[in-house]
Design a protein around this motif. Structure first.
Motif, PDB file in Angstrom:
ATOM      1  N   THR A 165       0.840  -1.099   0.036  1.00 26.58           N
ATOM      2  CA  THR A 165       0.044   0.027  -0.031  1.00 26.58           C
ATOM      3  C   THR A 165       0.911   1.267   0.069  1.00 26.58           C
ATOM      4  N   VAL A 166       1.902   1.451   0.691  1.00 23.48           N
ATOM      5  CA  VAL A 166       2.984   2.450   0.770  1.00 23.48           C
ATOM      6  C   VAL A 166       3.878   2.515  -0.557  1.00 23.48           C
ATOM      7  N   VAL A 167       4.442   1.351  -1.088  1.00 23.82           N
ATOM      8  CA  VAL A 167       5.163   1.346  -2.053  1.00 23.82           C
ATOM      9  C   VAL A 167       4.543   0.365  -3.018  1.00 23.82           C
ATOM     10  N   GLY A 168       3.724   0.857  -4.134  1.00 25.31           N
ATOM     11  CA  GLY A 168       2.793  -0.015  -4.864  1.00 25.31           C
ATOM     12  C   GLY A 168       3.541  -0.849  -6.108  1.00 25.31           C
ATOM     13  N   GLU A 169       2.925  -1.581  -6.461  1.00 29.90           N
ATOM     14  CA  GLU A 169       3.367  -2.451  -7.772  1.00 29.90           C
ATOM     15  C   GLU A 169       4.039  -1.685  -8.769  1.00 29.90           C
ATOM     16  N   PRO A 170       5.074  -1.896  -9.267  1.00 33.32           N
ATOM     17  CA  PRO A 170       5.702  -1.423 -10.406  1.00 33.32           C
ATOM     18  C   PRO A 170       4.825  -1.303 -11.694  1.00 33.32           C
TER      19      PRO A 170
END
Length: 134
Positions: A26-31
């Motif tokens: 949620t913080v660092v999303g999927e590329p």
């Protein structure tokens, strides 16, 4: 031995639901792949929760026994997009998701990273290009 009170169960249930909702993805999303460029979304998470309860003494309650319990719990989660990491080859840039600048000074400050990148690229091209002297 631990006294397992209904308020403890309420808090545990609320925290578990928050854990299910918010994780590292949620913080660092999927590329996101766009040609040779990769975009990685970054977000800010804010959350809060509260629980509470009480026991009501009954008219006919036996001495030493707990009364009826009343309680509740709740939580809120807010996900705010912050920026995208833009990966192109070995170059990584931050593309902020800020609202537009309100004045000229803010606009100039926002442009500094892009100007520095362009100047660096220009200087690198000059270094790589052989000079022709006639």
């Amino acid at each position: 031995m631990e006294n397992n009170h209904p308020v403890n169960d309420l808090m545990a249930s609320t925290i578990q639901k928050i854990r299910e909702t918010v994780d590292a993805n949620t913080v660092v999303g999927e590329p996101i792949q766009a040609g040779e460029v990769t975009l990685i979304p970054v977000s800010k998470i804010s959350f809060g929760f509260g629980t509470g309860g009480t026991e009501f003494p009954g008219k006919n309650a036996a001495p030493g026994k707990d009364g009826p319990f009343g309680g509740g719990g709740g939580a809120g989660v807010k996900v705010t997009p912050v920026c995208f990491l833009v990966v192109s080859g070995t170059n990584v840039r931050v593309l902020p998701m800020n609202p537009p600048a309100e004045n000229s000074v803010d606009r100039v400050v926002e442009m500094i990273p892009e100007v520095v990148t362009k100047i660096t690229e220009f200087i690198d091209k000059k270094k790589d290009k052989p000079e022709n002297k006639d």
